[in-house]
Design an enzyme around this catalytic site. Structure first.
Site, PDB file in Angstrom:
ATOM      1  N   TRP A 114       0.801  -1.233   0.000  1.00 37.45           N
ATOM      2  CA  TRP A 114       0.000   0.000   0.000  1.00 37.45           C
ATOM      3  C   TRP A 114       0.827   1.274   0.000  1.00 37.45           C
ATOM      4  CZ3 TRP A 114       1.533   2.476   4.373  1.00 37.45           C
ATOM      5  CH2 TRP A 114       1.925   1.699   5.470  1.00 37.45           C
ATOM      6  N   ASN A 115       2.150   1.185   0.111  1.00 33.42           N
ATOM      7  CA  ASN A 115       2.878   2.443   0.372  1.00 33.42           C
ATOM      8  C   ASN A 115       3.113   3.281  -0.882  1.00 33.42           C
ATOM      9  OD1 ASN A 115       4.691   0.254  -0.128  1.00 33.42           O
ATOM     10  ND2 ASN A 115       6.382   1.518   0.556  1.00 33.42           N
ATOM     11  N   GLU A 131      11.230  -3.109  11.691  1.00 32.63           N
ATOM     12  CA  GLU A 131      10.877  -2.094  10.700  1.00 32.63           C
ATOM     13  C   GLU A 131       9.877  -1.111  11.317  1.00 32.63           C
ATOM     14  OE1 GLU A 131       8.581  -3.224   7.155  1.00 32.63           O
ATOM     15  OE2 GLU A 131      10.098  -2.181   5.993  1.00 32.63           O
ATOM     16  N   GLY A 150       6.204  -6.695  -0.148  1.00 27.44           N
ATOM     17  CA  GLY A 150       5.428  -6.543   1.077  1.00 27.44           C
ATOM     18  C   GLY A 150       6.263  -6.891   2.282  1.00 27.44           C
ATOM     19  N   GLU A 196      10.465  -8.893  -2.552  1.00 26.37           N
ATOM     20  CA  GLU A 196      11.020  -7.581  -2.170  1.00 26.37           C
ATOM     21  C   GLU A 196      10.345  -7.202  -0.870  1.00 26.37           C
ATOM     22  OE1 GLU A 196      13.329  -5.883  -3.833  1.00 26.37           O
ATOM     23  OE2 GLU A 196      13.420  -7.034  -5.689  1.00 26.37           O
ATOM     24  N   CYS A 246      10.149   1.407   1.784  1.00 29.37           N
ATOM     25  CA  CYS A 246      10.979   0.280   2.224  1.00 29.37           C
ATOM     26  C   CYS A 246      12.422   0.716   2.382  1.00 29.37           C
ATOM     27  CB  CYS A 246      10.861  -0.868   1.240  1.00 29.37           C
ATOM     28  SG  CYS A 246      11.241  -0.395  -0.446  1.00 29.37           S
ATOM     29  N   PRO A 296      -3.108  -5.281  -6.501  1.00 29.63           N
ATOM     30  CA  PRO A 296      -2.638  -4.248  -5.574  1.00 29.63           C
ATOM     31  C   PRO A 296      -3.191  -4.497  -4.167  1.00 29.63           C
ATOM     32  CG  PRO A 296      -3.526  -3.291  -7.593  1.00 29.63           C
ATOM     33  CD  PRO A 296      -3.936  -4.734  -7.569  1.00 29.63           C
TER      34      PRO A 296
HETATM   35  P1  NAD Z   1       1.769  -7.067   3.399  1.00 31.64           P
HETATM   36  O1  NAD Z   1       2.775  -8.136   3.417  1.00 31.64           O
HETATM   37  O2  NAD Z   1       0.824  -6.958   4.522  1.00 31.64           O
HETATM   38  O3  NAD Z   1       0.858  -7.152   2.083  1.00 31.64           O
HETATM   39  C1  NAD Z   1       1.392  -7.061   0.783  1.00 31.64           C
HETATM   40  C2  NAD Z   1       0.445  -7.689  -0.210  1.00 31.64           C
HETATM   41  O4  NAD Z   1       0.346  -9.087   0.054  1.00 31.64           O
HETATM   42  C3  NAD Z   1      -0.980  -7.163  -0.169  1.00 31.64           C
HETATM   43  O5  NAD Z   1      -1.423  -6.999  -1.495  1.00 31.64           O
HETATM   44  C4  NAD Z   1      -1.743  -8.300   0.518  1.00 31.64           C
HETATM   45  O6  NAD Z   1      -3.100  -8.362   0.150  1.00 31.64           O
HETATM   46  C5  NAD Z   1      -1.003  -9.504   0.015  1.00 31.64           C
HETATM   47  N1  NAD Z   1      -1.113 -10.724   0.832  1.00 31.64           N
HETATM   48  C6  NAD Z   1      -1.403 -10.823   2.156  1.00 31.64           C
HETATM   49  N2  NAD Z   1      -1.365 -12.126   2.530  1.00 31.64           N
HETATM   50  C7  NAD Z   1      -1.035 -12.862   1.436  1.00 31.64           C
HETATM   51  C8  NAD Z   1      -0.821 -14.246   1.188  1.00 31.64           C
HETATM   52  N3  NAD Z   1      -0.921 -15.159   2.153  1.00 31.64           N
HETATM   53  N4  NAD Z   1      -0.483 -14.633  -0.060  1.00 31.64           N
HETATM   54  C9  NAD Z   1      -0.340 -13.729  -1.043  1.00 31.64           C
HETATM   55  N5  NAD Z   1      -0.535 -12.397  -0.868  1.00 31.64           N
HETATM   56  C10 NAD Z   1      -0.873 -11.968   0.360  1.00 31.64           C
HETATM   57  O7  NAD Z   1       2.605  -5.719   3.230  1.00 31.64           O
HETATM   58  P2  NAD Z   1       2.063  -4.231   3.302  1.00 31.64           P
HETATM   59  O8  NAD Z   1       1.767  -3.913   4.728  1.00 31.64           O
HETATM   60  O9  NAD Z   1       1.023  -4.019   2.267  1.00 31.64           O
HETATM   61  O10 NAD Z   1       3.353  -3.403   2.838  1.00 31.64           O
HETATM   62  C11 NAD Z   1       4.327  -2.921   3.691  1.00 31.64           C
HETATM   63  C12 NAD Z   1       5.568  -3.800   3.633  1.00 31.64           C
HETATM   64  O11 NAD Z   1       6.056  -3.847   2.309  1.00 31.64           O
HETATM   65  C13 NAD Z   1       6.700  -3.246   4.460  1.00 31.64           C
HETATM   66  O12 NAD Z   1       7.318  -4.297   5.157  1.00 31.64           O
HETATM   67  C14 NAD Z   1       7.653  -2.687   3.418  1.00 31.64           C
HETATM   68  O13 NAD Z   1       9.001  -2.615   3.815  1.00 31.64           O
HETATM   69  C15 NAD Z   1       7.460  -3.639   2.302  1.00 31.64           C
HETATM   70  N6  NAD Z   1       7.894  -3.039   1.040  1.00 31.64           N
HETATM   71  C16 NAD Z   1       9.014  -3.529   0.424  1.00 31.64           C
HETATM   72  C17 NAD Z   1       9.463  -2.934  -0.755  1.00 31.64           C
HETATM   73  C18 NAD Z   1      10.688  -3.431  -1.460  1.00 31.64           C
HETATM   74  O14 NAD Z   1      10.875  -3.117  -2.626  1.00 31.64           O
HETATM   75  N7  NAD Z   1      11.556  -4.187  -0.812  1.00 31.64           N
HETATM   76  C19 NAD Z   1       8.757  -1.872  -1.295  1.00 31.64           C
HETATM   77  C20 NAD Z   1       7.645  -1.403  -0.631  1.00 31.64           C
HETATM   78  C21 NAD Z   1       7.200  -2.001   0.533  1.00 31.64           C
END
Ligand code: NAD
Length: 474
Positions: A134-135, A362, A208, A230, A264, A159
């Site tokens: 979501w970020n 984090e 995520g 990632e 991130c 998304p």
């Molecule tokens: P999240 O892990 O909660 O969710 C990410 C996505 O995964 C969402 O679309 C969600 O619906 C989906 N999801 C949830 N459970 C799932 C499952 N069991 N199987 C498949 N998909 C599933 O993360 P968030 O809170 O949306 O995002 C924040 C995190 O993302 C932070 O930790 C941040 O550091 C990381 N992030 C990393 C990068 C990078 O490039 N390394 C970039 C941006 C954000």
């Protein structure tokens, strides 16, 4: 069964939007349609795929204002939304140039066996599942999808359910780009939809959290499909005594608080040479106090609302834990509730150490803990004392002083005399280290190459000697 999910507005706190989450059967149908269309997409010359993506870029350009407005509703911030849409536009161009390079014609080349030459085909994974957070809702939705499409894959993209308001406009852009819709579908849904996508795809790109990333990796491993992960970070910045403290403070402030710290690769820990630590903190705090909240509207100020309620709780808990263990808040530190949204001004802390959650987990918010170090050895040890390895920054008077420190930091990308360059320079190949991820580089030509399997073609001269075991000739 599909289900309805209500979506909270980060500025008002009200649930004012709804999505329909696809269930496993619906995801399977989408994947089946994409799988049927993919072979003819992959069979096209790369120039044709590049042309279709260029048409997509034109559609995004036409709808730029609409996309910015919808991202503004999703995230409560304006300026970053503009940057985000523009990053998508330039990203299509960069990925297209990488694709042209990856698909450059390859001749048969000699091998160690004088009568065998070899070349290879590049064979795209048929259906790639892309799952995003979501970020940066639009940019991170497309950062893997576009290279995968250029590689010749079909893509099913989901998304985050926290920030889905831009999806209809994105679908419209796809529909306006020749036959892109045949191989690119954006679905709405939550974790269950994401999990179903992994069951139906041939490769998965996930951006995520570490926790969800682990579940994604397990599901992908069960099916022997690659997972490009990632994940989170806890990026350190090291500031030596010779660094220009004023510009370093500006860089650190921006790198820690951009997008309300929801990045991130944001700076989440700062280690400063003890001899200049007090001066650095004063300079940083003075600058931090000038940064404004994005109130009353998204185009005002710099720091938007904390996008999710779960993140508000994390920030509050980490701050309370740090203060209880002796940290001092130099500026900021109060979560402010305004009109239903939660805001945190840039928060500078001193007196921190690695017993605090703020220094280990984090944070994903506009919080800047600063800790003094005595020598470069200690700075490197502190920077590496983390389970994460996404990126980092080193500031020094010269690159010659900074680079030996940068070389020893256990992270996939290190910016020298700046922050977040890893996210802004797409040519620089990088991997995520430690718990920050897995899989090929999302930057440079490998961003396309990782979606292709290589089929070796090994050609024996028809008249060449053949080293067979059996001599069955009459
Ligand atoms: P999240 O892990 O909660 O969710 C990410 C996505 O995964 C969402 O679309 C969600 O619906 C989906 N999801 C949830 N459970 C799932 C499952 N069991 N199987 C498949 N998909 C599933 O993360 P968030 O809170 O949306 O995002 C924040 C995190 O993302 C932070 O930790 C941040 O550091 C990381 N992030 C990393 C990068 C990078 O490039 N390394 C970039 C941006 C954000």
């Amino acid at each position: 069964m599909t289900k309805q999910i209500t979506v909270r507005n980060p500025r008002t706190g009200r649930a004012d939007y709804e999505i329909t989450a696809l269930d496993a059967a619906a995801v399977g149908e989408v994947a089946g349609r994409l799988r049927a269309a993919q072979p003819s997409w992959a069979a096209r010359p790369v120039e044709q795929r590049i042309a279709v993506l260029a048409a997509f870029k034109e559609a995004v350009t036409r709808r730029r204002a609409e996309l910015v407005r919808l991202l503004e509703d999703d995230t409560g911030r304006h300026q970053v939304s503009v940057i985000e849409v523009d990053a998508v536009l330039s990203g299509v161009d960069r990925a297209s140039s990488f694709a042209a390079e990856v698909f450059a014609p390859a001749d048969l080349v000699a091998t160690g066996d004088p009568s065998v030459r070899t070349t290879g085909d590049l064979v795209a994974y048929p259906v790639v599942a892309a799952i995003s957070p979501w970020n940066f809702p639009l940019q991170l939705a497309l950062i893997d999808a576009v290279p995968a499409l250029l590689a010749g894959c079909a893509v099913i993209l989901k998304p985050s359910e926290m920030t889905p308001r831009f999806i209809p406009a994105l679908r419209a852009c796809i529909a306006e780009a020749a036959d892109l819709a045949e191989v690119f579908t954006v679905v709405e849904g939550d974790g269950a939809t994401g999990a179903a996508m992994i069951e139906a795809a041939d490769a998965v790109c996930f951006t995520g959290s570490v926790g969800t990333g682990r579940a994604v990796a397990r599901a992908a491993a069960e099916r022997f499909i690659p997972a490009f992960l990632e994940l989170g970070g806890k990026d350190p910045a090291v500031v030596t005594a010779s660094a220009d403290l004023d510009s370093t403070a500006s860089a650190v402030l921006w790198g820690s608080t951009v997008n309300s710290g929801h990045a991130c690769m944001s700076i989440e820990r700062v280690y400063v040479d003890r001899r200049v630590a007090d001066e650095f903190v004063e300079t940083l705090a003075a600058k931090a106090e000038k940064v404004r909240l994005a109130l009353p509207g998204p185009t005002d100020g710099e720091i938007g609302p904390i996008i999710t309620e779960a993140q508000v709780a994390i920030l509050r808990e980490q701050l309370e834990d740090a203060v209880a263990r002796g940290a001092k808040i130099r500026t900021g530190g109060e979560i402010e509730l305004v009109g239903g949204g939660s805001y945190l001004r840039p928060t500078v802390l001193t007196g921190v150490d690695h017993s605090m959650r703020l220094m280990r987990e984090e944070t994903f918010g506009p919080i800047i803990p600063v800790m003094a170090y005595d020598d470069a050895e200690e700075a490197v040890a502190l920077a590496n004392d983390t389970e994460f390895g996404l990126s980092a920054a080193v500031f020094a008077g010269t690159a010659e002083e900074a680079l030996p420190i940068a070389h020893r930091i256990d992270a996939g990308g290190v910016s020298v005399n700046d922050v977040c360059l890893t996210g802004m320079v797409p040519e620089a190949e990088k991997n995520s280290f430690k718990m920050s991820g897995l899989g090929g580089s999302r930057m440079g030509p490998p961003s396309v190459r990782r979606f292709l399997r290589r089929r070796a073609l090994l050609v024996r001269n028809a008249s060449g000697p053949r080293p067979w075991y059996y001599d069955t000739a009459e």
